[in-house]
Write a protein that holds these residues in place. Structure first.
Motif, PDB file in Angstrom:
ATOM      1  N   GLN A  24       0.830  -1.202   0.000  1.00  0.00           N
ATOM      2  CA  GLN A  24       0.000   0.000   0.000  1.00  0.00           C
ATOM      3  C   GLN A  24       0.864   1.252   0.000  1.00  0.00           C
ATOM      4  O   GLN A  24       0.560   2.234  -0.687  1.00  0.00           O
ATOM      5  CB  GLN A  24      -0.937  -0.008   1.207  1.00  0.00           C
ATOM      6  N   ARG A  27       2.362   1.663  -3.456  1.00  0.00           N
ATOM      7  CA  ARG A  27       1.364   2.192  -4.385  1.00  0.00           C
ATOM      8  C   ARG A  27       1.141   3.686  -4.153  1.00  0.00           C
ATOM      9  O   ARG A  27       1.071   4.471  -5.102  1.00  0.00           O
ATOM     10  CB  ARG A  27       0.044   1.431  -4.228  1.00  0.00           C
ATOM     11  N   SER A 159      -6.990   5.590  -2.314  1.00  0.00           N
ATOM     12  CA  SER A 159      -6.141   5.505  -3.489  1.00  0.00           C
ATOM     13  C   SER A 159      -5.803   6.908  -3.975  1.00  0.00           C
ATOM     14  O   SER A 159      -5.981   7.889  -3.258  1.00  0.00           O
ATOM     15  CB  SER A 159      -6.845   4.684  -4.577  1.00  0.00           C
ATOM     16  N   TRP A 167     -10.876   6.644  -4.984  1.00  0.00           N
ATOM     17  CA  TRP A 167     -11.450   5.392  -4.500  1.00  0.00           C
ATOM     18  C   TRP A 167     -10.916   5.050  -3.112  1.00  0.00           C
ATOM     19  O   TRP A 167      -9.764   5.354  -2.781  1.00  0.00           O
ATOM     20  CB  TRP A 167     -11.095   4.246  -5.435  1.00  0.00           C
ATOM     21  N   SER A 169      -9.371   2.185  -0.799  1.00  0.00           N
ATOM     22  CA  SER A 169      -8.419   1.147  -1.203  1.00  0.00           C
ATOM     23  C   SER A 169      -8.229   0.177  -0.051  1.00  0.00           C
ATOM     24  O   SER A 169      -7.778   0.562   1.029  1.00  0.00           O
ATOM     25  CB  SER A 169      -7.077   1.778  -1.592  1.00  0.00           C
ATOM     26  N   SER A 248     -11.253  -6.398  -5.898  1.00  0.00           N
ATOM     27  CA  SER A 248     -10.400  -5.838  -6.949  1.00  0.00           C
ATOM     28  C   SER A 248     -10.952  -6.159  -8.334  1.00  0.00           C
ATOM     29  O   SER A 248     -11.524  -7.233  -8.551  1.00  0.00           O
ATOM     30  CB  SER A 248      -8.981  -6.394  -6.832  1.00  0.00           C
ATOM     31  N   ASP A 257      -6.101  -4.218 -12.527  1.00  0.00           N
ATOM     32  CA  ASP A 257      -6.082  -3.386 -11.320  1.00  0.00           C
ATOM     33  C   ASP A 257      -6.273  -4.268 -10.085  1.00  0.00           C
ATOM     34  O   ASP A 257      -7.315  -4.899  -9.913  1.00  0.00           O
ATOM     35  CB  ASP A 257      -7.202  -2.346 -11.409  1.00  0.00           C
ATOM     36  N   ARG A 259      -6.219  -3.142  -6.932  1.00  0.00           N
ATOM     37  CA  ARG A 259      -6.764  -2.422  -5.782  1.00  0.00           C
ATOM     38  C   ARG A 259      -8.107  -3.021  -5.369  1.00  0.00           C
ATOM     39  O   ARG A 259      -8.937  -3.329  -6.216  1.00  0.00           O
ATOM     40  CB  ARG A 259      -6.970  -0.946  -6.126  1.00  0.00           C
ATOM     41  N   LEU A 261     -11.474  -2.200  -4.274  1.00  0.00           N
ATOM     42  CA  LEU A 261     -12.277  -0.984  -4.364  1.00  0.00           C
ATOM     43  C   LEU A 261     -13.656  -1.189  -3.743  1.00  0.00           C
ATOM     44  O   LEU A 261     -14.202  -2.287  -3.762  1.00  0.00           O
ATOM     45  CB  LEU A 261     -12.438  -0.565  -5.826  1.00  0.00           C
TER      46      LEU A 261
END
Length: 274
Positions: A24, A27, A159, A167, A169, A248, A257, A259, A261
């Motif tokens: 995390q 990212r 995010s 978003w 995350s 995700s 992706d 992540r 969400l």
């Protein structure tokens, strides 16, 4: 620099055993770099030095700046552009803190990133102390744009900015606000732009109390909840949020992706409950 190459780098880090918390931070650092790059998103020699100056101007601590630079250096090594790396680091606040290098392991990166300090009777991380330095005035609307980056009020679980929103995350997140000498009950209001793979459940807690617990099926009406007076302690409000149904796009075979969400925030707003 592309979002695809960021995801490839994170996948490679995960395959080497990096834990979710570390991923995390990777990212977040890379997305902040991506936002800071010019429109063509090319990383040229000198780009990291300019980015470092911008982070300092934004009042990030030396430890956090060094962590972001270390992440960027690792990414550049991965994509084969070591010539754009920045070796020099800012001097940490404490001479006892080790300097970061591009080969630093997770423990050293996170150890420097999460320098701790004590505020009142609560020990908070260096990242949280940065957020606390950004005061929030009751009645102000927190928005998610490049000009007014509302993600700075999140210590986790958010995010990067996507034009006018961001978003959530992961399956949990936290908001920390410095409220100054404010006292009294509040109303919280989240305006959402989108829901991923809805319905999505949202749970909001503060000071051991559940403030909101419901499934969200539409973005037409904002999420509203009452915040009792006792939740504002020592001049700060901490909201712990859970998104148990976050998922995700990659797990749904919709994209690469990774992540997890749930909700896409457009704005967050706190005002007095009268």
């Amino acid at each position: 620099m592309t979002q695809e190459s960021i995801e490839q780098f994170l996948d490679a880090c995960q395959s080497r055993g990096r834990v979710e918390g570390t991923l995390q931070w990777y990212r977040r650092g890379l997305n902040r770099l991506y936002q800071a790059l010019p429109e063509d998103k090319f990383i040229r020699q000198g780009a990291l030095e300019r980015w470092r100056e911008e982070l300092v101007e934004m009042e990030y601590t030396p430890g956090t700046v060094n962590m972001f630079l270390s992440i960027a250096n690792s990414y550049l090594d991965f994509v084969g552009h070591r010539e754009c790396q920045l070796a020099s680091q800012l001097k940490p606040k404490s001479s006892l803190q080790p300097e970061l290098t591009r080969d630093a392991d997770d423990t050293r990166i996170l150890g420097l990133a999460f320098e701790s300090m004590v505020i009142g009777e609560k020990q908070v991380t260096d990242k949280e102390s940065e957020i606390l330095s950004r005061n929030y005035s009751v009645g102000d609307k927190i928005v998610f744009t490049e000009e007014s980056n509302g993600t700075r009020y999140f210590s986790s679980g958010v995010s990067y900015i996507e034009t006018d929103s961001a978003w959530s995350s992961g399956k949990a997140g936290q908001i920390i606000l410095a409220m100054g000498d404010f006292s009294g009950a509040l109303m919280g209001e989240f305006e959402l732009k989108d829901i991923y793979a809805g319905p999505q459940k949202l749970i909001v807690r503060s000071n051991g109390q559940i403030l909101y617990d419901a499934e969200i099926t539409s973005v037409e009406e904002p999420v509203k909840f009452t915040i009792p007076e006792e939740c504002v302690k020592n001049g700060q409000l901490i909201l712990d949020m859970e998104y148990p149904n976050a998922v995700s796009p990659s797990s749904r075979h919709e994209s690469t992706d990774n992540r997890e969400l749930a909700l896409r925030f457009s704005s967050i707003y706190f005002y007095e409950d009268r």
